[in-house]
Design a protein around this motif. Structure first.
Motif, PDB file in Angstrom:
ATOM      1  N   ASP A  38      20.527   3.445  57.052  1.00 11.46           N
ATOM      2  CA  ASP A  38      19.096   3.152  57.034  1.00 11.46           C
ATOM      3  C   ASP A  38      18.847   1.808  57.709  1.00 11.46           C
ATOM      4  OD1 ASP A  38      16.504   2.755  56.593  1.00 11.46           O
ATOM      5  OD2 ASP A  38      16.619   2.678  54.389  1.00 11.46           O
ATOM      6  N   PRO A  39      18.099   1.786  58.816  1.00 11.90           N
ATOM      7  CA  PRO A  39      17.866   0.523  59.520  1.00 11.90           C
ATOM      8  C   PRO A  39      17.112  -0.493  58.665  1.00 11.90           C
ATOM      9  CG  PRO A  39      16.644   2.336  60.525  1.00 11.90           C
ATOM     10  CD  PRO A  39      17.478   2.934  59.451  1.00 11.90           C
ATOM     11  N   MET A  40      16.445  -0.061  57.588  1.00 12.28           N
ATOM     12  CA  MET A  40      15.765  -1.020  56.735  1.00 12.28           C
ATOM     13  C   MET A  40      16.777  -1.807  55.895  1.00 12.28           C
ATOM     14  SD  MET A  40      12.651  -0.797  57.513  1.00 12.28           S
ATOM     15  CE  MET A  40      11.756  -1.612  56.187  1.00 12.28           C
ATOM     16  N   VAL A  41      17.954  -1.213  55.688  1.00 11.44           N
ATOM     17  CA  VAL A  41      18.965  -1.885  54.874  1.00 11.44           C
ATOM     18  C   VAL A  41      19.914  -2.688  55.764  1.00 11.44           C
ATOM     19  CG1 VAL A  41      20.812  -1.549  53.214  1.00 11.44           C
ATOM     20  CG2 VAL A  41      18.804  -0.044  53.177  1.00 11.44           C
ATOM     21  N   VAL A  42      20.448  -2.002  56.775  1.00 11.52           N
ATOM     22  CA  VAL A  42      21.337  -2.688  57.727  1.00 11.52           C
ATOM     23  C   VAL A  42      20.633  -2.751  59.083  1.00 11.52           C
ATOM     24  CG1 VAL A  42      23.558  -2.643  58.874  1.00 11.52           C
ATOM     25  CG2 VAL A  42      23.351  -1.850  56.526  1.00 11.52           C
ATOM     26  N   PRO A  43      20.238  -3.941  59.502  1.00 13.44           N
ATOM     27  CA  PRO A  43      19.522  -4.025  60.794  1.00 13.44           C
ATOM     28  C   PRO A  43      20.446  -3.616  61.945  1.00 13.44           C
ATOM     29  CG  PRO A  43      19.357  -6.063  59.539  1.00 13.44           C
ATOM     30  CD  PRO A  43      20.383  -5.220  58.843  1.00 13.44           C
ATOM     31  N   LYS A  44      19.857  -2.942  62.882  1.00 10.15           N
ATOM     32  CA  LYS A  44      20.642  -2.506  64.042  1.00 10.15           C
ATOM     33  C   LYS A  44      20.212  -3.306  65.259  1.00 10.15           C
ATOM     34  CE  LYS A  44      21.789   2.060  62.808  1.00 10.15           C
ATOM     35  NZ  LYS A  44      22.638   2.990  62.931  1.00 10.15           N
ATOM     36  N   ARG A  45      21.159  -3.501  66.147  1.00 11.91           N
ATOM     37  CA  ARG A  45      20.808  -4.192  67.384  1.00 11.91           C
ATOM     38  C   ARG A  45      20.285  -3.174  68.382  1.00 11.91           C
ATOM     39  NH1 ARG A  45      24.742  -7.843  70.959  1.00 11.91           N
ATOM     40  NH2 ARG A  45      25.476  -5.785  71.555  1.00 11.91           N
ATOM     41  N   VAL A  46      19.121  -3.454  68.895  1.00 14.80           N
ATOM     42  CA  VAL A  46      18.528  -2.536  69.872  1.00 14.80           C
ATOM     43  C   VAL A  46      18.345  -3.290  71.176  1.00 14.80           C
ATOM     44  CG1 VAL A  46      16.509  -1.158  70.425  1.00 14.80           C
ATOM     45  CG2 VAL A  46      17.331  -1.264  68.080  1.00 14.80           C
ATOM     46  N   ALA A  47      18.794  -2.712  72.257  1.00 18.69           N
ATOM     47  CA  ALA A  47      18.596  -3.356  73.556  1.00 18.69           C
ATOM     48  C   ALA A  47      17.685  -2.485  74.393  1.00 18.69           C
ATOM     49  CB  ALA A  47      19.938  -3.562  74.248  1.00 18.69           C
ATOM     50  N   MET A  48      16.593  -3.076  74.864  1.00 23.14           N
ATOM     51  CA  MET A  48      15.720  -2.358  75.784  1.00 23.14           C
ATOM     52  C   MET A  48      16.225  -2.665  77.192  1.00 23.14           C
ATOM     53  SD  MET A  48      13.460  -0.962  73.864  1.00 23.14           S
ATOM     54  CE  MET A  48      12.074  -0.582  74.910  1.00 23.14           C
ATOM     55  N   VAL A  49      16.672  -1.651  77.887  1.00 23.44           N
ATOM     56  CA  VAL A  49      17.234  -1.886  79.218  1.00 23.44           C
ATOM     57  C   VAL A  49      16.343  -1.226  80.254  1.00 23.44           C
ATOM     58  CG1 VAL A  49      19.233  -1.655  80.688  1.00 23.44           C
ATOM     59  CG2 VAL A  49      19.524  -1.950  78.251  1.00 23.44           C
ATOM     60  N   ARG A  50      15.671  -2.060  81.025  1.00 26.47           N
ATOM     61  CA  ARG A  50      14.892  -1.502  82.134  1.00 26.47           C
ATOM     62  C   ARG A  50      15.790  -1.446  83.357  1.00 26.47           C
ATOM     63  NH1 ARG A  50       9.502  -4.931  82.431  1.00 26.47           N
ATOM     64  NH2 ARG A  50      10.279  -4.938  84.559  1.00 26.47           N
ATOM     65  N   PRO A  51      15.479  -0.543  84.287  1.00 26.36           N
ATOM     66  CA  PRO A  51      16.381  -0.396  85.442  1.00 26.36           C
ATOM     67  C   PRO A  51      16.541  -1.686  86.240  1.00 26.36           C
ATOM     68  CG  PRO A  51      14.759   1.356  85.383  1.00 26.36           C
ATOM     69  CD  PRO A  51      14.387   0.406  84.298  1.00 26.36           C
ATOM     70  N   ASP A  52      15.555  -2.586  86.152  1.00 27.14           N
ATOM     71  CA  ASP A  52      15.653  -3.783  86.999  1.00 27.14           C
ATOM     72  C   ASP A  52      16.148  -4.995  86.220  1.00 27.14           C
ATOM     73  OD1 ASP A  52      13.475  -3.836  85.423  1.00 27.14           O
ATOM     74  OD2 ASP A  52      12.101  -4.677  86.905  1.00 27.14           O
ATOM     75  N   THR A  53      16.643  -4.775  84.981  1.00 24.25           N
ATOM     76  CA  THR A  53      17.088  -5.947  84.230  1.00 24.25           C
ATOM     77  C   THR A  53      18.457  -6.400  84.694  1.00 24.25           C
ATOM     78  OG1 THR A  53      17.798  -4.407  82.574  1.00 24.25           O
ATOM     79  CG2 THR A  53      15.857  -5.718  82.055  1.00 24.25           C
ATOM     80  N   ARG A  54      18.850  -7.540  84.176  1.00 25.27           N
ATOM     81  CA  ARG A  54      20.158  -8.062  84.515  1.00 25.27           C
ATOM     82  C   ARG A  54      21.235  -7.195  83.889  1.00 25.27           C
ATOM     83  NH1 ARG A  54      19.393 -14.052  83.227  1.00 25.27           N
ATOM     84  NH2 ARG A  54      17.598 -14.570  84.505  1.00 25.27           N
ATOM     85  N   PRO A  55      22.404  -7.194  84.480  1.00 29.40           N
ATOM     86  CA  PRO A  55      23.417  -6.197  84.125  1.00 29.40           C
ATOM     87  C   PRO A  55      24.375  -6.626  83.039  1.00 29.40           C
ATOM     88  CG  PRO A  55      24.089  -7.381  86.021  1.00 29.40           C
ATOM     89  CD  PRO A  55      22.834  -8.021  85.571  1.00 29.40           C
ATOM     90  N   THR A  56      24.028  -7.621  82.232  1.00 29.93           N
ATOM     91  CA  THR A  56      25.031  -8.099  81.280  1.00 29.93           C
ATOM     92  C   THR A  56      25.158  -7.209  80.060  1.00 29.93           C
ATOM     93  OG1 THR A  56      23.285  -9.583  80.650  1.00 29.93           O
ATOM     94  CG2 THR A  56      25.153 -10.526  81.828  1.00 29.93           C
ATOM     95  N   ILE A  57      24.262  -6.231  79.931  1.00 31.32           N
ATOM     96  CA  ILE A  57      24.320  -5.389  78.739  1.00 31.32           C
ATOM     97  C   ILE A  57      25.201  -4.188  79.008  1.00 31.32           C
ATOM     98  CG2 ILE A  57      22.936  -3.969  77.202  1.00 31.32           C
ATOM     99  CD1 ILE A  57      20.640  -6.032  78.277  1.00 31.32           C
ATOM    100  N   ARG A  58      26.143  -3.979  78.129  1.00 29.25           N
ATOM    101  CA  ARG A  58      27.058  -2.865  78.270  1.00 29.25           C
ATOM    102  C   ARG A  58      26.992  -2.000  77.032  1.00 29.25           C
ATOM    103  NH1 ARG A  58      31.121  -4.001  82.247  1.00 29.25           N
ATOM    104  NH2 ARG A  58      30.094  -5.537  83.529  1.00 29.25           N
ATOM    105  N   ARG A  59      27.420  -0.764  77.205  1.00 29.30           N
ATOM    106  CA  ARG A  59      27.391   0.141  76.058  1.00 29.30           C
ATOM    107  C   ARG A  59      28.404  -0.267  75.014  1.00 29.30           C
ATOM    108  NH1 ARG A  59      25.822   6.086  78.219  1.00 29.30           N
ATOM    109  NH2 ARG A  59      23.982   5.334  79.292  1.00 29.30           N
ATOM    110  N   ARG A  60      29.543  -0.751  75.478  1.00 31.44           N
ATOM    111  CA  ARG A  60      30.610  -1.053  74.545  1.00 31.44           C
ATOM    112  C   ARG A  60      30.851  -2.555  74.584  1.00 31.44           C
ATOM    113  NH1 ARG A  60      36.600  -0.175  74.889  1.00 31.44           N
ATOM    114  NH2 ARG A  60      36.132  -0.649  77.038  1.00 31.44           N
ATOM    115  N   GLU A  61      30.996  -3.157  73.438  1.00 28.04           N
ATOM    116  CA  GLU A  61      31.292  -4.586  73.388  1.00 28.04           C
ATOM    117  C   GLU A  61      32.682  -4.808  73.961  1.00 28.04           C
ATOM    118  OE1 GLU A  61      30.212  -7.534  73.480  1.00 28.04           O
ATOM    119  OE2 GLU A  61      28.287  -6.601  73.054  1.00 28.04           O
TER     120      GLU A  61
END
Lengths: 254, 164, 237
Positions: free
Chosen positions: C15-38
């Motif tokens: 439940d996201p209300m209990v355990v906060p989840k990290r959400v990344a909004m990735v637009r096609p023109d954003t910087r590329p530092t976000i990856r699916r896997r840490e």
């Protein structure tokens, strides 16, 4: 007072007011201080504070860009030294070569180093470009940095070519004669361009002076400008890109 | 186009907007003219006005020095002077390919370029690649005493040899 | 403050209300530092910096050793009246000089280098370079005719100029492309070939041609740009 050892001396330097005015952070023994090493230093802050571990592997980039960069540093250092003995005039330029080789202490060594580092820079830039191509590292968002890289390769070739004339020996003279005659064949702009570049219709003293100015001032300045953009963009584009991921699902997002 | 985030910008009336656009264009135009002017003066500055290059015309002996069948290579002027069947003619020794200095071949009649392997016959015609054109003929003049003057800046059509 | 400190226990819940989840909004023109896997990150200092320093030292030492062992060439004083024979450009232009032997200067000196530069610049903007999969994953019939046609045109074109240094590598690359056609079978080399994409084939062809032209120009061209063995390059005068 403790006896003088290297560690007490180091500690004394580190605690002195002068040292602390230059470098504000302490010994790099904590991650905080290690971060400060990077971003409180003008020359290191092109790096991020942290890097992905796998980019450190040799096969990730084969260090080709770095090797080219080191060759460039060596070329700047040795080139400045050679300039102290060089006159861009005919036939003094050639006499200066002889002086460097037979009179000046270490003259042969620095001239050799300049020449071989130039070859390394051209070869390194070419191999770096191939590495980036085969690793498909030109893909978005790195398109623009690829184009900057192509410009850098051309500047590298021009630098090497303008430097080729400076010894004013037979090799230099005829290499440049043939090359600039090639430029003459370009439609419309070829002939006026060659005239401006050589400062005349033939490879002469004017050409030597012009190539000297291009080689020692104009092209190095342009090179530094584009290298700055190139390295800054590596960081802005998310760090060095090695071989593509085995699983396409793990690729960079955009 | 106006930046939406700019502060304190009251709505522009249509007249003000066109005036602003006009002034923007005027400013950009002034920058462009300045840039162009600077580029032109620099280009003009870089164009050499005095050249210390060898003179284009030179003395080349007399008609009597060139009986039929002689080929003299004037290395200093990069010119061949040939006594041919139809008369005397001068020919540039600069390869039409990329400007190397050609040389008479040893052993056989003809001229060869050391750089990229072009070959020419004694009239300057290309006998072997990659030179795109024949060697140009240059103007030769003779005065009353038969003294020859070659002008390397004047190219004449092939076949117009000086009648002896 | 007499309260006893609360003990913390890890909570597991979807439940996201209990355990906060990290959400990344990735637009096609954003910087590329976000990856699916840490991934594992390390401190730049010392891990990267120390490697850079070592690399710097190795390159400088290597260059110093080469500079001590080999002298840079220096020939006689430049003489505009005497062309040395053979007369060669620096090595990285010898491929171009070799082309000048076959083609008119406007082609070899202007058109071909110009095309190469344009081709290099457009690489990251051409769609084929971004999406290409293994060569034979496409329409196999069309590919067969396409490759045959392009190779045929190249071979005929360069054969008319007798430029075998381009014809032979073109044929080799085309043969390798067809060798890659039988994917899944054969040794590890053939399986590797089957994964090569079309842009990679084209680049490999270009590199092969450039390398062969440069090697011929450097080692096998003697007086009058004639073909010689490397040990006969400067015949006794």
């Amino acid at each position: 007072m403790s006896s003088l050892t290297l560690s007490t001396l180091t500690a004394w330097v580190r605690n002195s007011a002068v040292y602390r005015s230059i470098i504000r952070h302490g010994v790099a023994d904590t991650n905080r201080n290690r971060s400060l090493v990077i971003f409180e230093n003008l020359f290191l802050h092109v790096h991020p504070v942290k890097v992905r571990e796998k980019t450190l592997k040799f096969t990730h980039t084969f260090w080709l860009g770095g090797i080219t960069m080191v060759a460039t540093f060596v070329l700047f250092a040795t080139g400045i030294l050679l300039m102290f003995y060089y006159h861009p005039s005919v036939p003094q330029a050639y006499r200066d070569m002889k002086e460097l080789m037979f009179v000046v202490d270490n003259g042969v060594f620095y001239r050799n180093m300049h020449r071989w580092a130039a070859h390394l820079m051209v070869l390194g830039a070419m191999l770096h470009m191939l590495r980036v191509f085969y690793h498909r590292a030109y893909r978005p968002p790195r398109q623009f940095n690829w184009v900057v890289g192509v410009v850098l390769l051309l500047i590298t070739l021009l630098l090497s070519y303008t430097g080729y004339l400076l010894p004013w020996d037979q090799l230099a003279f005829w290499g440049v004669s043939v090359g600039t005659n090639m430029a003459k064949e370009a439609p419309l702009i070829g002939k006026p361009l060659r005239f401006l570049l050589l400062g005349g219709n033939i490879v002469s003293e004017n050409a030597l002076l012009r190539f000297y100015v291009l080689h020692c001032v104009v092209l190095p300045a342009v090179l530094m400008l584009f290298i700055s953009v190139h390295i800054w963009r590596i960081r802005k584009d998310g760090g060095v890109q090695g071989p593509p991921e085995k699983d396409p699902g793990e690729e960079v997002e955009p | 186009m106006l930046d939406e985030t700019a502060d304190n910008l009251s709505e522009l009336t249509s007249g003000e907007e066109s005036r602003r656009q006009f002034l923007t264009k005027l400013g950009l135009g002034a920058c462009a003219v300045t840039g162009l002017g600077a580029a032109l003066t620099v280009a003009d500055f870089l164009e050499p006005k005095v050249l210390f290059e060898p003179p284009t015309s030179f003395r080349a002996g007399t008609i009597a020095d060139f009986p039929e069948g002689t080929v003299r290579f004037n290395q200093e002027q990069k010119v061949y002077i040939v006594g041919g069947a139809a008369g005397i003619f001068a020919m540039s020794a600069v390869c039409t390919h990329l400007g190397c200095i050609t040389r008479p071949m040893s052993g056989e009649p003809g001229i060869a370029c050391p750089c990229h392997g072009s070959k020419f016959d004694l009239e300057g015609n290309v006998t072997h690649g990659p030179a795109p054109h024949p060697l140009p003929w240059l103007e030769v003049k003779a005065d009353a005493a038969g003294n020859l003057t070659v002008d390397t800046s004047v190219v004449i059509p092939h076949g117009k040899a000086l009648k002896a | 403050m007499s309260q006893t400190p609360q003990t913390f226990a890890p909570v597991e819940s979807s439940d996201p209300m209990v355990v906060p989840k990290r959400v990344a909004m990735v637009r096609p023109d954003t910087r590329p530092t976000i990856r699916r896997r840490e991934e594992k990150w390390v401190m730049t200092f010392p891990h990267l910096i120390i490697r850079e320093v070592i690399m710097f030292m190795l390159v400088v030492i290597g260059l110093a050793v080469v500079a001590l062992l080999f002298n840079a060439p220096l020939e006689g004083l430049a003489n505009p009246l005497e062309t040395p024979n053979p007369s060669k450009a620096p090595w990285y232009f010898l491929g171009l000089q070799e082309l000048l032997h076959y083609f008119p200067p406007v082609v070899a000196g202007v058109v071909i280098p110009g095309l190469v530069v344009v081709a290099l610049v457009v690489i990251p903007y051409a769609r084929i370079n971004l999406v290409a999969g293994p060569l034979w994953s496409g329409d196999r019939k069309r590919l067969t005719t396409g490759i045959t046609a392009v190779t045929g045109v190249l071979v005929i074109l360069f054969s008319t100029f007798q430029c075998w240094a381009i014809v032979v590598p073109s044929l080799i690359v085309a043969a390798a492309m067809f060798l890659a056609r039988s994917e899944g079978s054969g040794g590890s080399f053939r399986r590797f070939l089957a994964l090569v994409t079309l842009p990679e084939w084209v680049m490999t062809w270009f590199v092969l041609v450039a390398a062969i032209l440069t090697i011929i120009g450097t080692f096998f061209r003697g007086p009058g740009w004639s073909l010689v063995w490397p040990w006969n390059m400067y015949p006794p005068a």
